[in-house]
Design a protein around this motif. Structure first.
Motif, PDB file in Angstrom:
ATOM      1  N   ARG A 197       0.846  -1.180   0.000  1.00  0.00           N
ATOM      2  CA  ARG A 197       0.000   0.000   0.000  1.00  0.00           C
ATOM      3  C   ARG A 197       0.890   1.242   0.000  1.00  0.00           C
ATOM      4  O   ARG A 197       2.112   1.140   0.043  1.00  0.00           O
ATOM      5  N   ASP A 198       0.283   2.416  -0.054  1.00  0.00           N
ATOM      6  CA  ASP A 198       1.054   3.651   0.014  1.00  0.00           C
ATOM      7  C   ASP A 198       1.598   3.829   1.429  1.00  0.00           C
ATOM      8  O   ASP A 198       0.889   4.248   2.339  1.00  0.00           O
ATOM      9  N   GLY A 199       2.853   3.452   1.620  1.00  0.00           N
ATOM     10  CA  GLY A 199       3.503   3.631   2.914  1.00  0.00           C
ATOM     11  C   GLY A 199       3.310   2.524   3.910  1.00  0.00           C
ATOM     12  O   GLY A 199       3.695   2.678   5.077  1.00  0.00           O
ATOM     13  N   ALA A 200       2.744   1.387   3.512  1.00  0.00           N
ATOM     14  CA  ALA A 200       2.516   0.313   4.478  1.00  0.00           C
ATOM     15  C   ALA A 200       2.433  -1.034   3.771  1.00  0.00           C
ATOM     16  O   ALA A 200       2.052  -1.118   2.600  1.00  0.00           O
ATOM     17  N   PHE A 201       2.808  -2.087   4.515  1.00  0.00           N
ATOM     18  CA  PHE A 201       2.575  -3.460   4.080  1.00  0.00           C
ATOM     19  C   PHE A 201       1.304  -3.975   4.738  1.00  0.00           C
ATOM     20  O   PHE A 201       1.018  -3.644   5.899  1.00  0.00           O
ATOM     21  N   GLU A 202       0.570  -4.790   4.017  1.00  0.00           N
ATOM     22  CA  GLU A 202      -0.479  -5.612   4.609  1.00  0.00           C
ATOM     23  C   GLU A 202      -0.034  -7.055   4.452  1.00  0.00           C
ATOM     24  O   GLU A 202       0.106  -7.550   3.342  1.00  0.00           O
ATOM     25  N   ALA A 203       0.224  -7.721   5.570  1.00  0.00           N
ATOM     26  CA  ALA A 203       0.756  -9.076   5.531  1.00  0.00           C
ATOM     27  C   ALA A 203       0.426  -9.771   6.848  1.00  0.00           C
ATOM     28  O   ALA A 203       0.245  -9.110   7.879  1.00  0.00           O
ATOM     29  N   PRO A 204       0.356 -11.102   6.829  1.00  0.00           N
ATOM     30  CA  PRO A 204       0.138 -11.836   8.083  1.00  0.00           C
ATOM     31  C   PRO A 204       1.377 -11.780   8.963  1.00  0.00           C
ATOM     32  O   PRO A 204       2.480 -11.513   8.489  1.00  0.00           O
ATOM     33  N   ASP A 205       1.197 -12.027  10.244  1.00  0.00           N
ATOM     34  CA  ASP A 205       2.326 -12.052  11.171  1.00  0.00           C
ATOM     35  C   ASP A 205       3.165 -13.311  11.015  1.00  0.00           C
ATOM     36  O   ASP A 205       4.314 -13.349  11.452  1.00  0.00           O
ATOM     37  N   VAL A 206       2.573 -14.346  10.411  1.00  0.00           N
ATOM     38  CA  VAL A 206       3.253 -15.624  10.214  1.00  0.00           C
ATOM     39  C   VAL A 206       3.150 -16.003   8.745  1.00  0.00           C
ATOM     40  O   VAL A 206       2.075 -15.910   8.139  1.00  0.00           O
ATOM     41  N   LEU A 207       4.261 -16.426   8.168  1.00  0.00           N
ATOM     42  CA  LEU A 207       4.295 -16.842   6.771  1.00  0.00           C
ATOM     43  C   LEU A 207       4.709 -18.300   6.661  1.00  0.00           C
ATOM     44  O   LEU A 207       5.600 -18.762   7.363  1.00  0.00           O
ATOM     45  N   SER A 208       4.051 -19.005   5.752  1.00  0.00           N
ATOM     46  CA  SER A 208       4.485 -20.342   5.354  1.00  0.00           C
ATOM     47  C   SER A 208       3.809 -20.640   4.028  1.00  0.00           C
ATOM     48  O   SER A 208       2.625 -20.379   3.853  1.00  0.00           O
ATOM     49  N   GLY A 209       4.570 -21.154   3.091  1.00  0.00           N
ATOM     50  CA  GLY A 209       4.020 -21.445   1.775  1.00  0.00           C
ATOM     51  C   GLY A 209       4.327 -20.348   0.781  1.00  0.00           C
ATOM     52  O   GLY A 209       4.797 -19.266   1.138  1.00  0.00           O
ATOM     53  N   PRO A 210       4.077 -20.586  -0.507  1.00  0.00           N
ATOM     54  CA  PRO A 210       4.287 -19.551  -1.526  1.00  0.00           C
ATOM     55  C   PRO A 210       3.514 -18.281  -1.187  1.00  0.00           C
ATOM     56  O   PRO A 210       2.396 -18.332  -0.677  1.00  0.00           O
ATOM     57  N   VAL A 211       4.121 -17.124  -1.480  1.00  0.00           N
ATOM     58  CA  VAL A 211       3.548 -15.833  -1.097  1.00  0.00           C
ATOM     59  C   VAL A 211       3.313 -14.990  -2.342  1.00  0.00           C
ATOM     60  O   VAL A 211       4.230 -14.781  -3.152  1.00  0.00           O
ATOM     61  N   GLN A 212       2.091 -14.504  -2.487  1.00  0.00           N
ATOM     62  CA  GLN A 212       1.773 -13.580  -3.571  1.00  0.00           C
ATOM     63  C   GLN A 212       2.048 -12.155  -3.096  1.00  0.00           C
ATOM     64  O   GLN A 212       1.593 -11.738  -2.036  1.00  0.00           O
ATOM     65  N   VAL A 213       2.813 -11.407  -3.886  1.00  0.00           N
ATOM     66  CA  VAL A 213       3.104 -10.008  -3.593  1.00  0.00           C
ATOM     67  C   VAL A 213       2.351  -9.160  -4.613  1.00  0.00           C
ATOM     68  O   VAL A 213       2.525  -9.329  -5.822  1.00  0.00           O
ATOM     69  N   VAL A 214       1.509  -8.252  -4.113  1.00  0.00           N
ATOM     70  CA  VAL A 214       0.649  -7.433  -4.972  1.00  0.00           C
ATOM     71  C   VAL A 214       0.914  -5.964  -4.674  1.00  0.00           C
ATOM     72  O   VAL A 214       0.916  -5.550  -3.510  1.00  0.00           O
ATOM     73  N   ASN A 215       1.138  -5.168  -5.718  1.00  0.00           N
ATOM     74  CA  ASN A 215       1.374  -3.732  -5.533  1.00  0.00           C
ATOM     75  C   ASN A 215       0.080  -2.961  -5.769  1.00  0.00           C
ATOM     76  O   ASN A 215      -0.376  -2.812  -6.895  1.00  0.00           O
ATOM     77  N   ARG A 216      -0.519  -2.452  -4.684  1.00  0.00           N
ATOM     78  CA  ARG A 216      -1.733  -1.643  -4.757  1.00  0.00           C
ATOM     79  C   ARG A 216      -1.431  -0.183  -4.425  1.00  0.00           C
ATOM     80  O   ARG A 216      -2.329   0.568  -4.061  1.00  0.00           O
ATOM     81  N   SER A 217      -0.199   0.233  -4.574  1.00  0.00           N
ATOM     82  CA  SER A 217       0.183   1.608  -4.256  1.00  0.00           C
ATOM     83  C   SER A 217       0.282   2.435  -5.533  1.00  0.00           C
ATOM     84  O   SER A 217       0.047   1.951  -6.632  1.00  0.00           O
TER      85      SER A 217
END
Length: 298
Positions: free
Chosen positions: A185-205
């Protein structure tokens, strides 16, 4: 990313080995679930990109549709392999000149010029462990570039042109099932506190940005990250580093673009950061709160 800064950081306190480990198929928290894409009988093309201190090799022709870039590096500096598509009428030489400005002493105006020059489809940043990034290509002309090479006198010779040819209709979608999503996002990440598995990265900024995972020292806090990036943003050399290894993740994506990261890392604590600057203010996003501490599960 300003090359002089990043080179100094990686050559010093960030020179440790990084082994990423996302276990395929693992489940993320309920807030991070990503709906599965429509199933397709066609798997993405898998392209191996080995990197050495002398450069990297890659195919000159691909099939349009889903493509997975598998990057591994024997260069002690690691690699930041990205795929870009130049805007109509933009010569490669102009793009590279603007890129050197953006990663050198003119990050704001150079960054704006880069955004005008090219669309950024992402790619893989790796340290000592391989990583893969999956994206979708439409037919056309592209270039692969290792952003770590920016500033070298033979930069143009190290860039690899790629042509994506129209593929079979069945390759238009891929059966990619990420377990979690990181949204820029503009100036921030939105993500879970815990990661496991393939991760999709999306730019909405509103501008290009990246998502980098870096291992941190035990007990590292957000205040530690803030102090580090405040020094870096002000041009000061930090007195210490919270990081114990180099970055692995997805290199800059243009607004609206997405990519899926798959790699291997051991369980532990990581910082999710970006080294990109806000093109409106000139400040590093990370110095203005675009950072997170994340636990990676095996």
């Amino acid at each position: 990313m300003k090359r002089t800064l990043v080179s100094t950081v990686l050559a010093g306190s960030l020179a440790g080995s990084l082994m990423l480990s996302f276990a395929p198929g693992a489940q993320a928290s309920a807030t991070s679930q990503v709906p599965a894409a429509a199933a397709s009988s066609a798997a993405p093309q898998e392209v191996d990109i080995p990197v050495t201190p002398d450069g990297f090799t890659a195919p000159s022709v691909l099939r349009a549709g889903p493509v997975t870039l598998r990057v591994r590096s024997t260069d002690p500096r690691g690699a930041w392999i990205g795929l870009v598509r130049l805007r109509p009428g933009v010569p490669l030489e102009r793009y590279l000149e603007d890129l050197e400005r953006a990663m050198g002493d003119d990050p704001v105006e150079g960054g704006k010029a880069v955004a005008r020059d090219a669309e950024m489809l992402g790619g893989a940043a790796v340290a000592h462990a391989p990583a893969a990034v999956t994206m979708k290509l439409t037919p056309g002309e592209y270039h692969l570039i290792d952003f770590r090479d920016v500033g070298l006198p033979d930069l143009a010779d190290r860039v690899r042109p790629v042509r994506a040819l129209a593929g079979h209709p069945r390759t238009d979608t891929a059966d990619i099932r990420p377990a979690a999503r990181i949204t820029l996002r503009d100036g921030a990440f939105e993500a879970p506190d815990v990661l496991s598995g393939p991760v999709q990265v999306v730019n909405r900024s509103r501008q290009h940005n990246e998502a980098m995972l870096m291992p941190v020292r035990p007990g590292t806090t957000l205040a530690d990250l803030d102090a580090f990036f405040a020094d870096v943003d002000a041009g000061r050399r930090p007195s210490g580093s919270p990081f114990t290894g180099g970055p692995t993740g997805v290199v800059p994506l243009s607004p609206g673009r997405s990519a899926v990261l798959t790699t291997d890392l051991p369980p532990g604590e990581y910082a999710l950061v970006t080294w990109v600057r806000d093109l409106r203010t000139g400040s590093m996003f990370a110095a203005r709160g675009m950072r997170m501490l994340i636990t990676v599960q095996g």
